[in-house]
Design a protein around this motif. Structure first.
Motif, short mmCIF file in Angstrom:
data_model
loop_
_atom_site.label_atom_id
_atom_site.label_comp_id
_atom_site.label_asym_id
_atom_site.label_seq_id
_atom_site.Cartn_x
_atom_site.Cartn_y
_atom_site.Cartn_z
N GLN A 45 43.18 40.05 35.11
CA GLN A 45 43.04 39.32 36.13
C GLN A 45 42.97 40.30 37.26
O GLN A 45 42.13 40.03 38.33
CB GLN A 45 43.90 38.25 36.42
CG GLN A 45 43.62 37.10 35.36
CD GLN A 45 42.25 36.34 35.38
OE1 GLN A 45 41.82 36.31 36.30
NE2 GLN A 45 41.97 36.21 34.22
N GLU A 46 43.61 41.32 37.43
CA GLU A 46 43.77 42.30 38.51
C GLU A 46 42.56 43.03 38.55
O GLU A 46 41.93 43.29 39.58
CB GLU A 46 44.67 43.34 38.29
CG GLU A 46 44.94 44.39 39.34
CD GLU A 46 45.97 45.48 39.27
OE1 GLU A 46 46.37 45.75 38.10
OE2 GLU A 46 46.90 45.85 40.11
N LEU A 47 41.89 43.56 37.35
CA LEU A 47 40.36 44.17 37.40
C LEU A 47 39.49 43.30 37.68
O LEU A 47 38.74 43.68 38.60
CB LEU A 47 40.33 44.64 35.70
CG LEU A 47 41.15 45.82 35.63
CD1 LEU A 47 40.80 46.21 34.13
CD2 LEU A 47 40.80 46.97 36.48
N LEU A 48 39.58 42.04 37.27
CA LEU A 48 38.41 41.11 37.81
C LEU A 48 38.38 40.68 39.20
O LEU A 48 37.33 40.99 39.80
CB LEU A 48 38.69 39.73 36.94
CG LEU A 48 38.19 39.63 35.65
CD1 LEU A 48 38.35 38.29 34.84
CD2 LEU A 48 36.60 39.88 35.54
N ALA A 49 39.63 40.72 39.75
CA ALA A 49 39.81 40.40 41.25
C ALA A 49 39.17 41.46 41.98
O ALA A 49 38.38 41.53 43.09
CB ALA A 49 41.11 39.90 41.55
N GLU A 50 39.54 42.51 41.85
CA GLU A 50 39.03 44.07 42.36
C GLU A 50 37.60 44.23 42.10
O GLU A 50 36.80 44.42 43.36
CB GLU A 50 40.01 45.01 42.09
CG GLU A 50 41.40 44.94 42.55
CD GLU A 50 41.52 44.90 43.91
OE1 GLU A 50 40.64 45.44 44.77
OE2 GLU A 50 42.81 44.37 44.28
N LEU A 51 37.27 44.00 40.91
CA LEU A 51 35.65 44.01 40.77
C LEU A 51 34.94 43.14 41.49
O LEU A 51 33.79 43.48 42.06
CB LEU A 51 35.43 44.27 39.16
CG LEU A 51 36.20 45.57 38.52
CD1 LEU A 51 35.83 45.08 37.02
CD2 LEU A 51 35.35 46.73 38.75
N ARG A 52 35.46 41.99 41.64
CA ARG A 52 34.59 40.71 42.28
C ARG A 52 34.62 41.22 43.80
O ARG A 52 33.50 41.09 44.31
CB ARG A 52 35.23 39.49 42.00
CG ARG A 52 34.65 38.88 40.60
CD ARG A 52 35.57 37.75 40.04
NE ARG A 52 34.85 37.03 39.03
CZ ARG A 52 35.60 36.26 38.32
NH1 ARG A 52 36.84 36.18 38.38
NH2 ARG A 52 34.98 35.73 37.20
N ALA A 53 35.58 41.56 44.27
CA ALA A 53 35.97 41.88 45.50
C ALA A 53 34.92 43.15 45.80
O ALA A 53 34.17 43.10 47.10
CB ALA A 53 37.15 42.19 46.10
N THR A 54 34.61 43.92 45.08
CA THR A 54 33.89 45.17 45.21
C THR A 54 32.37 44.80 45.48
O THR A 54 31.68 45.24 46.02
CB THR A 54 34.04 46.15 44.13
OG1 THR A 54 35.31 46.62 44.15
CG2 THR A 54 33.14 47.36 44.28
N LEU A 55 32.02 43.79 44.42
CA LEU A 55 30.71 43.40 44.29
C LEU A 55 30.47 42.51 45.62
O LEU A 55 29.14 42.65 46.20
CB LEU A 55 30.52 42.46 43.14
CG LEU A 55 29.18 41.56 43.03
CD1 LEU A 55 28.01 42.74 42.67
CD2 LEU A 55 29.23 40.73 41.85
N HIS A 56 31.23 41.62 46.21
CA HIS A 56 31.06 40.91 47.41
C HIS A 56 30.83 41.87 48.53
O HIS A 56 29.90 41.62 49.31
CB HIS A 56 32.13 39.90 47.51
CG HIS A 56 32.05 38.71 46.65
ND1 HIS A 56 31.77 37.42 47.09
CD2 HIS A 56 32.08 38.54 45.13
CE1 HIS A 56 31.87 36.54 45.89
NE2 HIS A 56 32.10 37.15 45.02
N ALA A 57 31.84 42.78 48.59
CA ALA A 57 31.59 43.63 49.65
C ALA A 57 30.39 44.60 49.68
O ALA A 57 29.69 44.86 50.65
CB ALA A 57 32.76 44.70 49.85
N ALA A 58 29.93 44.99 48.35
CA ALA A 58 28.74 45.82 48.43
C ALA A 58 27.40 45.13 48.85
O ALA A 58 26.65 45.58 49.50
CB ALA A 58 28.42 46.44 46.94
N VAL A 59 27.49 43.54 48.32
CA VAL A 59 26.46 42.91 48.37
C VAL A 59 26.49 42.51 50.35
O VAL A 59 25.32 42.66 50.73
CB VAL A 59 26.27 41.69 47.77
CG1 VAL A 59 25.29 40.46 48.35
CG2 VAL A 59 26.16 41.99 46.37
#
Length: 689
Positions: free
Chosen positions: A99-113
Motif C-alpha cells: 500500500q505504501e508503494l501504491l500510494a507513492e507511485l500513484r502520487a507520482t503519476l498524478h503529479a507527472a500528468v
C-alpha cells in the motif's frame, strides 16, 4: 512494453540521462524502499537482457527516473494493485509495503500528468459503416436505413425502446441476427450495397482509428456508394425529409444563386460538422451551376452535389483541427459536438448541437450537461446500444458457436440454435440498466433478466419459471423476470457468454478467464506462446478420470505461462459449473465433482459462483474504472494511456459517490478532460491500458 522515454530521446537528444528538472521537482518522490523492493523482489526476473519476464526490464528503474516512462509507471501500479506480482511461488509483499508503494507511485503519476497534461492524440479516422449509415440517414432525414447492417445483433420490434420514459417494458418483441434473412427485411434504399464491415481492434472496438484507413480502392467505392444512394429509386420526396428544403426546385421568381448558396451552406455545414468555408461553398455552387447549364433538372443537380458531399473526405473523416500545444488544449465547440454525437448517437451532430457550437456555448459545463441529458433520452440512443455493449461483451463470438449436436441436442431446433435467443439476454439487460439509470453493478449481479420461453427452457434448473416452455421461432417475445437464484443474472453468468467461451465438446476455463479479465477488469492477458499445444476437446487415453482443472495444470508449469494463468485461471474456473451451453452441472461426465473454488485478486476466497459474484462486487470500484476505460476508449476511438488513467480514477470516484448509476458514468465520460481536450504528443499509446 513500449517505452515512451526511448522515443523522446531519439527525437529530442536533450531528453537524456538528466531528467527534466521542472517535472522532476513537481512530481512526488517515490519512497526510498522502491529501489530495494525492485532489486530484492523484481530484477531477478525483470533484468536487462534478451528475454526479461514480460518484456519489462526494471534494472535501471529508481525513484529518480520512474516518472520518465508513464506507461511503465502505470504497469508497476497495475501489477501491485492487482497483486499479480510477486508471483504466487515467491514470498508476498506485506500489505503495508504494497500500500505504501501504491500510494507513492500513484502520487507520482498524478503529479507527472499534472505537470505535462498530454494525452494520446485522437487520430484522424473515417466513419465505420455503422456510423456512415446513421450519418447519411440523419443528413437526409431518411425514413429508412441506407443498407442492412448484420452487426446489429438486437433488432427492435414494436418500438419498445423509449429512453425518454425512463422505463423498459415488461414485455418486448425483438429479433436477432442468426434468424437469417427474415430479420434483414426492413425499409432500406433499393440498389445500395454496404461496404465491407470494419474489423474490430484487438481488445477494442470497430471505431478505432488505426483500423479505419481509406485505401484508393475504398475511396472509389465511396464515390460509387454516394451516387447509388441519391440515385436509388427509394430516394424520393416521401422518403427524404429534406427534399422540400434542399432538392425541390425553387419558385421561378427566386434568386437562384442566393437560394442554392443558402441551401448548400446549411447542408454542407451539417455534413462537415462545422461552418463551410467560402472557397468550399463556391466550388459546390459552381458544380450545381454547371449541371443546370448542362440541362439537368434542379433535383438532379442537387442529387449530384449531395452524392459528392457524402463521398468527400470532409464528410467521411472524423478529426480534430491541427495544433502544436505543449499540453492538452480544449477541443473547439464543433469538435466537442462531434465527439458527443458520435459517442452517444453514432452519427453527426443535430442542429441543436451545431447551433450551440456556433454560439460558443456548448463547452459550458451546465450547457454540456443539459445536452447530455437531452441526448440520453433521445431514441437515437439505440445506436449506442447497437454498437457498444455487443462489442464490449464480444458477443459476435456466439455466432460461430457450434456445440456438439450429439451431446447437446437441446441447443438446436429446426434450423436454428439457442444462441439466437441467448445473445439477446445480456443486450436487453444493458439497455434496461441504461434506460432506467440503474447501477452498473446490475451488470455483474442483476435481480432481473429478460428471457423468451425457449431461453427459459435452455437454462434448465436455472430457469426462473420452469413451467414455461416452448421453441417458437417467429414470436420472439422476451419477458422481464425476477432473479431469485443468484447463480444466474448479470452478464457474466448468462448462457451467451458461457456458450461462446466453450468449445464444441467442453468448457474452456482459460477462454472464460481471459474474457472476464478483459471485459470485467479491462486487463486482458497477453496471447499465449505459439508453441503451447491446445488441450484436446476430449481427454487423452488414460486421462478420462481427471477433472478439467487437473488436465489444465500442465499449462501452469511453464514459467512463461505461469503469470497469466495465475491471473485468469481463478476467473475461468469460477464459472466451471456452467456447461458448454450454459446449463448448470455439479459433476463432470466421469462423475467427478466440479471444482470451481478459488481466490480473486489473491484476497477474496470463494467456494461457489455466488461467493464469486460477492467477491466481484467487493471490487466494484475496480469494475467501474474498467467499464469507464472501455467507454472512454470507445468514445475517443483510441487506446488509452497512463495519463488517461488519472481521469478514470476521477470518473470512478464520481460514479461511486452516486451509487454507481449508469447515467453518471456516461456523464462523467463526457465531462472528463480527455473527452474535452486534444493533444499532439510524439508518443504512442499503450494498447493494454
Amino acid at each position: 512494453m513500449f517505452c515512451a522515454w526511448t522515443v523522446l530521446q531519439s527525437i529530442h537528444p536533450a531528453f537524456g540521462s538528466e531528467p527534466d528538472r521542472t517535472a522532476s521537482d513537481a512530481v512526488a518522490k517515490t519512497p526510498a524502499s522502491l529501489e530495494s523492493v525492485l532489486q530484492d523482489r523484481c530484477v531477478k526476473c525483470h533484468s536487462e537482457g534478451e528475454d526479461p519476464a514480460g518484456d519489462v526490464a526494471l534494472t535501471e528503474v529508481d525513484s529518480g527516473n520512474v516518472a520518465g516512462d508513464l506507461d511503465r509507471l502505470q504497469s508497476l501500479i497495475d501489477v501491485l494493485d492487482l497483486e499479480e506480482m510477486p508471483p504466487e511461488d515467491e514470498p508476498e509483499l506485506s500489505a503495508e509495503t504494497r500500500q505504501e508503494l501504491l500510494a507513492e507511485l500513484r502520487a507520482t503519476l498524478h503529479a507527472a500528468v499534472a505537470v505535462n497534461r498530454q494525452y494520446p492524440r485522437t487520430p484522424i479516422r473515417r466513419m465505420n459503416r455503422f456510423q456512415y449509415n446513421n450519418a447519411v440517414m440523419d443528413l437526409f432525414e431518411l425514413k429508412s436505413i441506407v443498407f442492412t447492417l448484420p452487426e446489429r445483433m438486437l433488432r427492435e420490434h414494436r418500438g419498445y425502446f423509449q429512453p425518454a420514459s425512463g422505463k423498459m417494458p415488461d414485455e418486448v418483441f425483438v429479433g436477432s441476427r442468426p434468424l437469417g434473412k427474415s430479420q434483414m427485411i426492413e425499409p432500406r434504399l433499393a440498389g445500395v450495397a454496404a461496404f465491407p464491415q470494419d474489423l474490430r481492434a484487438e481488445h477494442g472496438y470497430d471505431n478505432q482509428a488505426d483500423h479505419l484507413s481509406l485505401s484508393p480502392l475504398l475511396m472509389e467505392s465511396f464515390l460509387k456508394l454516394g451516387q447509388s444512394i441519391t440515385e436509388s429509386p427509394d430516394f424520393k420526396p416521401k422518403n427524404v425529409g429534406i427534399w422540400k428544403s434542399f432538392f425541390a426546385a425553387p419558385a421561378p421568381e427566386t434568386d437562384l444563386e442566393m437560394e442554392v448558396r443558402t441551401r448548400l451552406k446549411q447542408f454542407l455545414t451539417r455534413a462537415f460538422r462545422r461552418p463551410v468555408e467560402d472557397a468550399q461553398l463556391d466550388r459546390y455552387y459552381q458544380f450545381v451551376q454547371q449541371s443546370l447549364e448542362d440541362g439537368f433538372a434542379f433535383p438532379v443537380a442537387m442529387k449530384s452535389v449531395a452524392a459528392a458531399t457524402i463521398s468527400s473526405p470532409r464528410f467521411l473523416y472524423l478529426y480534430d483541427t491541427s495544433g502544436q500545444p505543449e499540453t492538452a488544449m480544449p477541443v473547439d465547440d464543433y469538435e466537442l459536438a462531434s465527439r458527443l454525437s458520435f459517442f452517444l448517437w453514432g452519427s453527426i451532430p443535430d442542429q441543436t448541437l451545431l447551433d450551440l457550437a456556433a454560439d460558443g456555448r456548448l463547452r459550458q459545463p451546465e450547457v454540456l450537461t443539459q445536452q447530455f441529458e437531452r441526448m440520453i433520452r433521445d431514441r437515437k440512443l439505440k445506436r449506442f446500444c447497437d454498437s457498444f455493449p455487443s462489442q464490449w461483451l464480444q458477443l459476435e463470438r456466439i455466432i460461430s458457436s457450434v456445440p456438439n449436436p450429439d451431446e447437446f441436442p437441446q441447443f438446436y431446433f429446426l434450423k436454428y440454435r439457442d444462441s439466437m435467443h441467448m445473445m439477446l439476454e445480456p443486450l436487453l439487460l444493458f439497455e434496461t440498466v441504461l434506460i432506467e439509470n440503474q447501477p452498473i453493478t446490475q451488470l455483474i449481479d442483476s435481480d432481473f433478466t429478460y428471457r423468451s420461453d425457449l431461453l427459459e427452457n435452455a437454462y434448465g434448473e436455472l430457469a426462473t419459471d420452469p413451467k414455461r416452455n416452448g421453441g417458437a421461432v417467429q414470436a420472439i417475445r422476451f419477458r422481464r423476470l425476477p432473479i431469485a437464484d443468484r447463480r444466474t443474472g448479470g452478464v457474466i453468468t448468462n448462457a451467451a457468454v458461457m456458450t461462446m467461451t466453450s468449445g464444441p465438446e467442453r468448457t474452456q476455463p482459460i477462454t472464460r478467464g481471459a474474457w472476464l479479465a478483459g471485459v470485467v477488469f479491462n486487463n486482458p492477458p497477453e496471447p499465449p506462446p505459439a508453441d503451447v499445444p491446445a488441450l484436446g476437446e476430449k481427454p487423452a487415453e488414460g486421462e478420462e478420470h481427471l477433472t478439467l482443472r487437473e488436465r489444465l495444470s500442465m499449462h501452469r508449469k511453464r514459467s512463461d505461462c505461469k503469470g497469466c494463468h495465475e491471473q485468469i485461471d481463478p476467473l475461468g474456473f469460477a464459472l466451471e459449473n456452467f456447461n458448454p451451453v450454459g446449463a448448470w452441472r455439479d459433476t463432470y461426465d466421469n462423475g467427478r465433482d466440479v471444482d470451481m473454488a478459488g481466490t480473486l485478486l489473491r484476497k477474496h476466497r470463494f467456494e461457489n459462483v455466488i461467493e464469486f459474484k460477492d467477491a466481484l462486487l467487493s471490487e466494484k470500484d475496480r469494475f467501474a474504472q474498467a467499464l469507464a476505460g472501455h467507454l472512454l476508449s470507445f468514445a475517443l476511438a483510441r487506446p488509452l494511456s497512463a495519463a488517461d488513467r488519472v481521469s478514470l480514477e476521477e470518473i470512478t470516484a464520481a460514479v461511486s459517490a452516486d451509487e454507481y448509476k449508469m447515467h453518471t458514468l456516461l456523464r462523467q465520460i463526457v465531462l472528463s478532460e480527455p473527452f474535452q481536450t486534444k493533444s499532439f504528443p510524439q508518443v504512442a499509446s499503450n494498447p493494454r491500458l
